[in-house]
Structures are given as C-alpha cells and as structure tokens.
Design a protein around this motif. Structure first.
Motif, short mmCIF file in Angstrom:
data_model
loop_
_atom_site.label_atom_id
_atom_site.label_comp_id
_atom_site.label_asym_id
_atom_site.label_seq_id
_atom_site.Cartn_x
_atom_site.Cartn_y
_atom_site.Cartn_z
N GLU A 190 0.80 -1.22 0.00
CA GLU A 190 0.00 0.00 0.00
C GLU A 190 0.84 1.28 0.00
O GLU A 190 0.30 2.37 -0.11
N GLY A 191 2.14 1.17 0.14
CA GLY A 191 3.01 2.33 0.04
C GLY A 191 3.42 2.58 -1.39
O GLY A 191 2.97 1.91 -2.32
N VAL A 192 4.28 3.56 -1.59
CA VAL A 192 4.81 3.87 -2.92
C VAL A 192 6.23 3.32 -3.00
O VAL A 192 7.15 3.84 -2.36
N ASP A 193 6.38 2.23 -3.77
CA ASP A 193 7.69 1.59 -3.96
C ASP A 193 8.31 1.13 -2.65
O ASP A 193 9.52 1.22 -2.44
N THR A 194 7.46 0.63 -1.75
CA THR A 194 7.93 0.20 -0.43
C THR A 194 7.84 -1.31 -0.23
O THR A 194 8.23 -1.80 0.82
N GLY A 195 7.31 -2.05 -1.21
CA GLY A 195 7.15 -3.49 -1.06
C GLY A 195 8.47 -4.24 -1.05
O GLY A 195 9.52 -3.70 -1.42
N GLU A 196 8.41 -5.52 -0.66
CA GLU A 196 9.62 -6.34 -0.54
C GLU A 196 10.36 -6.43 -1.87
O GLU A 196 9.77 -6.72 -2.92
N ILE A 197 11.65 -6.19 -1.82
CA ILE A 197 12.49 -6.26 -3.02
C ILE A 197 12.87 -7.71 -3.30
O ILE A 197 13.33 -8.43 -2.42
N LEU A 198 12.67 -8.13 -4.56
CA LEU A 198 12.99 -9.49 -4.97
C LEU A 198 14.26 -9.56 -5.80
O LEU A 198 14.97 -10.58 -5.78
N ALA A 199 14.54 -8.53 -6.57
CA ALA A 199 15.72 -8.54 -7.43
C ALA A 199 16.09 -7.11 -7.79
O ALA A 199 15.22 -6.26 -7.96
N ARG A 200 17.40 -6.86 -7.90
CA ARG A 200 17.89 -5.54 -8.35
C ARG A 200 19.10 -5.74 -9.24
O ARG A 200 19.83 -6.72 -9.10
N LYS A 201 19.29 -4.80 -10.14
CA LYS A 201 20.49 -4.81 -10.96
C LYS A 201 20.84 -3.37 -11.31
O LYS A 201 19.96 -2.58 -11.67
N SER A 202 22.12 -3.03 -11.21
CA SER A 202 22.57 -1.70 -11.61
C SER A 202 23.33 -1.79 -12.93
O SER A 202 23.74 -2.88 -13.35
N PHE A 203 23.51 -0.66 -13.57
CA PHE A 203 24.24 -0.61 -14.83
C PHE A 203 24.93 0.74 -14.95
O PHE A 203 24.49 1.73 -14.38
N MET A 204 26.02 0.74 -15.71
CA MET A 204 26.78 1.97 -15.92
C MET A 204 25.99 2.96 -16.76
O MET A 204 25.28 2.57 -17.69
N LEU A 205 26.11 4.24 -16.43
CA LEU A 205 25.50 5.30 -17.24
C LEU A 205 26.59 5.92 -18.12
O LEU A 205 27.60 6.41 -17.61
#
Length: 279
Positions: A182-197
């Motif tokens: 019910e929050g904004v982008d507050t749910g449990e994180i399942l996966a993340r990936k970063s990349f170079m800009l």
C-alpha cells in the motif's frame, strides 16, 4: 501462471515487458489493464493542461515529438516483421492473442475491480503503470502484485527514476523488481540490478536499459515462483541505503536537466529494436 498486465498507453517500457512475458513458457496473459490517456475526457484535458503548466511547455513538445518517433518505430516493425518481438505494442499483442483489455481511467474503480476479479489471476504485473493501486486491487490476485521499477530501490522511489538518476549526476542507474504494497515503492524487493551510465546517456536510453534489464529480472523471478521457490534472486539488504522519494519532475527540474543533457535522441527510441545486453 495466469497474469494480468497493467500498462500505460504508449510507454515503450510497457511494450518491452509484455513482449517478454508473451514469449515466456508457463506464463498465460489472461487480461490487460490499460491506463487511458487523460485527453479522452473534458476532465482529462483539464488535468493535462494543469500537468503541462507544472512541467513546462518545452517538455510537452518533447513528449509529443518522442511519441511520434515511437510510432515510427512501430511502423518500422510492420516493414520488418522480425523486429516485432521487441516493439509490438501491448494493445497489438492483446488483439493478436484475443486477450481482453480493460481501458481504465482509475484502476481502483469498481468496474476495473470486477474485470480483474472475473479473470481470477494468480498475479498482477505492473509494467510502467502510471496509477497507484489501493488495497482493494492488491487483494484480488492469488499471489500478489509485482512491479518493475526503473530505479534502484530504496534510493530512487517515485516517478521517473530514470530522469532523476541523470539529473542528480549519478554514474549508475538501476532496476528493481518488487512486490507492491500500500506504500509507494515500499514493497519487498525481490531482485535488483545496476548498470553503468554512459557520458551522453539520455533519459530515454536509460528508460530502455531499465525495460530490457527489468524484463529479464522479472522473467527470472516468475520462473522461481512457478517452480515453487523463494522468488528472491538474492537476499537484499537495504538498511544502510538512503530511502528517498522523488515526485514527478516540475519545470525547474526539467530546466536543470536540459542544461546538462539531451532528453532523448531518435536512435534512443529505436535502439530497443536491436538491444542485446548491457553492462
């Protein structure tokens, strides 16, 4: 696994993710909820005018030009059919596969709830969807609601993370797949990936990076769900990271951005046709 896709009309990120899901074994798209353009009603047009006053007319013209290039990209796929798996719009997928579509002004309205309820989905998947889901919608799918967020959570919560990461001068972008609560982008994180800009990255090129990478992360999460495994690709610790919410950019933010970078290039929009992988 029966899923309903939530997407925003004309958004390239939505198209990339829906094409990925269409090709994924075991995933059955039973419905689509499409966020309607605001201009389809007098009230909507008033909201558009107020929004444009906030973001500025320069940005408005850029969005119009960008949309024209997106249409050009779709027309290119009509000439070269082998490219369609990259850029076929969500509405076209729905038509070709007889998938029912609900055109919503507000996903939380009772009519939209009824549409979702009758399809009895296991999952809702938000693919760059532009509306906030309330608890009545979140309770409808059997397994929950997944979101592909075009930013590294919890550092880049909120709207247009791919814009803010460039405006802030960051050297890396990110993508996150998480449960929606019910929050904004507050749910449990399942996966993340970063990349170079890259030095000359635009918000459009970063958006496309997040869509392609996010689609792959989502596919891996869904595969684990269908196998009955923990859907987390790895344990994510966020307690030592900044927790920042970014609103929809206003005119001053766009002016700051324009002093640093281009907003998009034609080749950025069309690059999704040939994207392979990113660092």
């Amino acid at each position: 696994m029966n899923v309903i896709i939530l997407y925003s009309a004309g958004h390239l990120g939505s198209a990339v993710i829906m094409n990925k899901l269409l090709a994924m074994p075991g995933v059955n798209i039973v419905g689509v909820v499409k966020a309607q353009p605001l201009t389809l009603s007098l009230r909507g047009r008033a909201r558009v005018i107020n929004h444009l006053k906030k973001v500025g007319w320069k940005f408005a013209w850029l969005l119009l030009w960008q949309r024209c290039i997106q249409i050009l990209g779709y027309l290119i796929t009509m000439v070269f059919p082998f490219l369609r798996k990259r850029l076929k719009p969500a509405w076209k997928i729905a038509v070709d596969h007889n998938i029912p579509v609900f055109h919503c002004g507000n996903i939380n309205d009772e009519a939209c709830q009824a549409f979702i309820r009758q399809l009895q989905p296991d999952l809702l998947i938000s693919a760059y969807f532009s509306q906030i889901l309330k608890k009545e919608i979140l309770a409808l799918p059997k397994r929950g609601v997944l979101n592909v967020h075009p930013g590294w959570l919890p550092v880049y919560k909120g709207a247009m993370a791919y814009f803010w990461v460039l405006n802030n001068g960051s050297d890396r972008g990110g993508v996150t797949v998480h449960w929606i609560d019910e929050g904004v982008d507050t749910g449990e994180i399942l996966a993340r990936k970063s990349f170079m800009l890259k030095a000359h990255a635009t918000q459009e090129s970063v958006l496309m990076y997040t869509a392609v990478i996010g689609a792959r992360l989502l596919g891996r999460v869904l595969k684990r769900l269908m196998e009955g495994k923990d859907p987390r690709l790895h344990i994510v610790h966020t307690h030592d990271e900044d927790d920042i919410y970014y609103p929809m950019p206003g005119e001053s933010a766009f002016e700051s951005y324009f002093r640093q970078r281009r907003f998009f290039r034609i080749r950025d929009v069309l690059s999704v046709l040939v994207m392979k992988r990113y660092r």
